[in-house]
Design an enzyme around this catalytic site. Structure first.
Site, short mmCIF file in Angstrom:
data_model
loop_
_atom_site.label_atom_id
_atom_site.label_comp_id
_atom_site.label_asym_id
_atom_site.label_seq_id
_atom_site.Cartn_x
_atom_site.Cartn_y
_atom_site.Cartn_z
N GLY A 119 8.80 13.54 -7.94
CA GLY A 119 8.40 14.59 -7.02
C GLY A 119 6.79 14.19 -7.02
O GLY A 119 5.98 13.81 -7.74
N ARG A 178 5.19 5.17 8.84
CA ARG A 178 5.55 4.01 7.93
C ARG A 178 6.67 3.22 8.25
O ARG A 178 7.71 3.88 8.28
CB ARG A 178 5.25 4.09 6.60
CG ARG A 178 3.89 4.82 6.20
CD ARG A 178 3.73 4.91 4.67
NE ARG A 178 2.52 5.75 4.56
CZ ARG A 178 2.14 6.60 3.55
NH1 ARG A 178 3.04 7.09 2.97
NH2 ARG A 178 0.91 6.97 3.58
N GLY A 235 -6.06 5.75 1.85
CA GLY A 235 -5.70 7.20 1.71
C GLY A 235 -5.00 7.76 0.65
O GLY A 235 -3.95 7.25 0.30
N HIS A 236 -5.75 8.30 -0.51
CA HIS A 236 -4.97 8.69 -1.90
C HIS A 236 -4.61 9.98 -1.77
O HIS A 236 -5.63 10.78 -1.78
CB HIS A 236 -5.90 8.26 -2.82
CG HIS A 236 -5.99 6.61 -3.12
ND1 HIS A 236 -6.81 6.04 -4.09
CD2 HIS A 236 -5.69 5.65 -2.43
CE1 HIS A 236 -6.59 4.85 -3.93
NE2 HIS A 236 -6.27 4.59 -2.92
N THR A 261 -5.25 -6.58 4.38
CA THR A 261 -6.63 -6.23 4.73
C THR A 261 -7.60 -7.41 4.26
O THR A 261 -7.29 -8.32 3.93
CB THR A 261 -6.70 -4.81 3.84
OG1 THR A 261 -7.90 -4.00 4.17
CG2 THR A 261 -6.62 -4.87 2.41
N ARG A 273 -23.43 -12.27 5.96
CA ARG A 273 -24.62 -12.04 5.72
C ARG A 273 -25.84 -11.75 6.59
O ARG A 273 -26.52 -10.62 6.27
CB ARG A 273 -25.00 -13.16 4.65
CG ARG A 273 -24.31 -13.24 3.43
CD ARG A 273 -24.45 -14.54 2.75
NE ARG A 273 -23.71 -15.37 3.89
CZ ARG A 273 -23.88 -16.80 3.89
NH1 ARG A 273 -24.78 -17.44 2.87
NH2 ARG A 273 -23.29 -17.51 4.83
N MET A 280 8.58 8.06 -6.33
CA MET A 280 9.46 8.52 -5.17
C MET A 280 11.02 8.27 -5.55
O MET A 280 11.73 8.07 -4.47
CB MET A 280 8.97 7.82 -3.91
CG MET A 280 7.47 7.79 -3.52
SD MET A 280 6.86 9.26 -2.86
CE MET A 280 7.31 9.39 -1.49
N LYS A 317 -0.70 5.53 -5.91
CA LYS A 317 -1.41 5.25 -7.06
C LYS A 317 -2.26 6.35 -7.27
O LYS A 317 -2.73 6.71 -8.49
CB LYS A 317 -2.18 4.02 -6.59
CG LYS A 317 -1.65 2.65 -6.24
CD LYS A 317 -2.47 1.75 -5.52
CE LYS A 317 -2.84 1.99 -4.37
NZ LYS A 317 -2.04 2.03 -3.39
N GLN A 332 -4.84 0.10 -1.42
CA GLN A 332 -3.91 -0.67 -0.85
C GLN A 332 -2.89 -1.21 -1.74
O GLN A 332 -2.91 -0.89 -2.71
CB GLN A 332 -4.35 -1.90 0.27
CG GLN A 332 -5.05 -1.34 1.62
CD GLN A 332 -6.62 -0.94 1.10
OE1 GLN A 332 -7.46 -1.51 0.44
NE2 GLN A 332 -6.93 0.32 1.65
N GLY A 372 0.80 -1.37 0.14
CA GLY A 372 0.06 -0.03 0.11
C GLY A 372 0.68 1.29 -0.03
O GLY A 372 2.01 1.16 0.25
N ASP A 373 0.19 2.22 -0.10
CA ASP A 373 0.94 3.65 -0.13
C ASP A 373 1.87 3.98 -1.24
O ASP A 373 2.62 4.45 -1.11
CB ASP A 373 1.41 3.95 1.17
CG ASP A 373 0.32 3.56 2.36
OD1 ASP A 373 -0.58 4.27 2.31
OD2 ASP A 373 1.07 3.30 3.46
N THR A 409 -1.31 8.49 5.65
CA THR A 409 -2.51 9.35 5.27
C THR A 409 -3.64 9.36 5.80
O THR A 409 -4.47 10.43 6.50
CB THR A 409 -2.80 9.26 3.80
OG1 THR A 409 -2.00 9.03 2.86
CG2 THR A 409 -3.75 10.37 3.17
#
Ligand code: IMP
Length: 427
Positions: free
Chosen positions: A417, A307, A40-41, A241, A145, A333, A16, A226, A12-13, A301
């Site tokens: 960046g 992290r 968290g996007h 998750t 259910r 990154m 994306k 994720q 994740g992170d 986020t």
């Protein structure tokens, strides 16, 4: 070309949201299909930072339809907050957002259950370290259910009865679990009926909408949340998750058959991060790890948690890329790795004295592996102003070439960046 997917290939992170935002102008519809408020996007447009949890990153591009599919679990107050916050910045959501009436709703009892259960260790003395957003308990009720409520149920005459019955049950469960959470059915009913009214303009049968869209030749962009290594079935269980966060989840979570998916972009960072518990073979607990955390602003986020940071893990990414049917990689990154004297890549694992290059299926095996490193020279130049991949320093290009070769996928995008303009496309 109908469907393109953007899938995270680590834990994740992977940034994306930036890729989705950049690609959106070539698509008619952007679809979120799994996860929920745990995601968290972050998208940066014209220096403005937007943090989204449920709302697809396509809302920042005019003329695009944004769909939240049935595989997502929606927390109505959080989603409404996102809608309000976007509106306060002049991004109005009107006829450009659809939310599936089939998706499952996160209620206060899910969050209370998540908090109390998250405290217990699940393996190796570690707890999962969830985001405490009620995601696991909501998916558990979906599969169980009998105590589940879907968004469409909020508009039905028996919604009050459902809330009363479930609250009665959940209050007993929570007390047994040692939670002091007090659930009041009438208050929850009133609050969620209010949310339902505000969400009403967006609620729709998105499954049929998307099927019509692909059959009409519209271009769909699927935005994964994720990363593949957190996939409930194929990830580092139980430190995962509760949804299929690898490429295999797209069809089930959206309702669009896999045959319409023509292209998959796998997003990775030039290094690795992980939040929460679970084994992390390439983790760096030294000053290089801290440097990556500081330069990469590696804090959650959604939860703000620091992290865990480490070197790039080829074994994990190659597995994730195969599992997700990835065509090309987006490496994010890269700027964070500048100015290091050397950079390391984990090319295989040593498990009990044996070299393996396949990702182990059992977490306890993964805990025992030792990374086999390949050490590459670093690069001293700042890469943040680069405009083309060819302009990157030789060390950075060599690093990218080696990663691509080891993972077995070409690199299509390199990000240096946060800004839209700091993105380099392979020619
Ligand atoms: P949950 O999804 O809140 O149940 O958390 C389960 C695991 O997935 C924990 O290790 C979380 O830190 C991790 N996780 C969930 N969502 C994200 C995300 O968006 N980015 C990174 N890790 C996540």
């Amino acid at each position: 070309m109908s469907g393109t997917c953007v899938i995270g290939l680590q834990w994740g992170d992977e940034a994306k949201g930036k890729i989705v935002d950049l690609l959106t102008r070539d698509f008619d519809v952007v679809v979120r299909y799994q996860g929920g408020a745990n995601a968290g996007h972050t998208v940066v447009v014209a220096g403005q930072v937007y943090k989204l949890h449920h709302i697809p990153s396509g809302v920042l591009s005019p003329g695009v339809m944004n769909v939240i599919g049935p595989g997502v679990v929606l927390n109505p107050p959080v989603a409404l907050q996102e809608i309000d916050s976007l509106a306060s910045r002049d991004i109005k959501l009107t006829d450009n957002l659809m939310i599936s009436d089939r998706l499952h709703v996160v209620f206060p009892w899910h969050i209370a259950e998540d908090k109390v259960m998250n405290a217990s260790p699940v393996g190796g003395g570690e707890s999962i370290g969830t985001t405490n957003r009620g995601i696991g308990p909501c998916y558990r009720d979906k599969y169980g259910r009998s105590h589940a409520i879907r968004l469409g149920d909020l508009y039905r005459p028996d919604f009050r009865d459902k809330v009363e019955r479930i609250v009665d049950f959940k209050q007993r469960v929570l007390a047994q679990l040692g939670s002091s959470e007090l659930l009041v059915a009438s208050e929850i009913f009133d609050e969620y009926s209010g949310h339902a009214e505000r969400l009403r303009p967006f609620v729709a049968d998105t499954t049929n909408y998307l099927l019509d869209a692909v059959e009409a030749g519209k271009r769909l962009l699927f935005e994964g949340a994720q990363g593949a290594m957190l996939d409930i079935d194929h990830g580092t269980f139980p430190f995962v998750t509760s949804s299929n966060s690898s490429g295999v989840g797209v069809a089930a979570g959206s309702g669009v058959p896999a045959r319409w998916i023509k292209k998959v972009i796998g997003v990775v960072k030039g290094y690795t991060t992980r939040v929460g518990g679970g084994p992390f073979p390439t983790e760096l607990t030294d000053e290089i790890g801290q440097r990556i955390r500081d330069l990469g602003h590696e804090y959650g986020t959604t939860t703000g948690r620091p992290r865990r940071c480490g070197w790039f893990d080829v074994v994990a990414v190659r597995y994730a890329a195969r599992l997700s049917g990835v065509d090309s990689l987006a490496v994010m990154m890269l700027d964070v790795l500048s100015q290091l004297s050397e950079v390391k890549v984990c090319v295989a694992y040593d498990l009990d004295g044996q070299r393996i290059d396949r990702f182990p299926s059992h977490t306890e095996d993964l805990r025992r592996v030792q990374p086999v490193w390949e050490v590459l020279p670093g690069w001293q130049q700042d890469v943040r102003g680069a405009h083309r991949i060819e302009d990157l320093p030789a060390g950075a290009r060599r690093y990218l070439d080696r990663v691509s070769e080891l993972v077995g996928r070409p690199i299509g995008i390199v990000s240096v960046g946060p800004g839209r303009e700091q993105t380099l496309f392979a020619s």
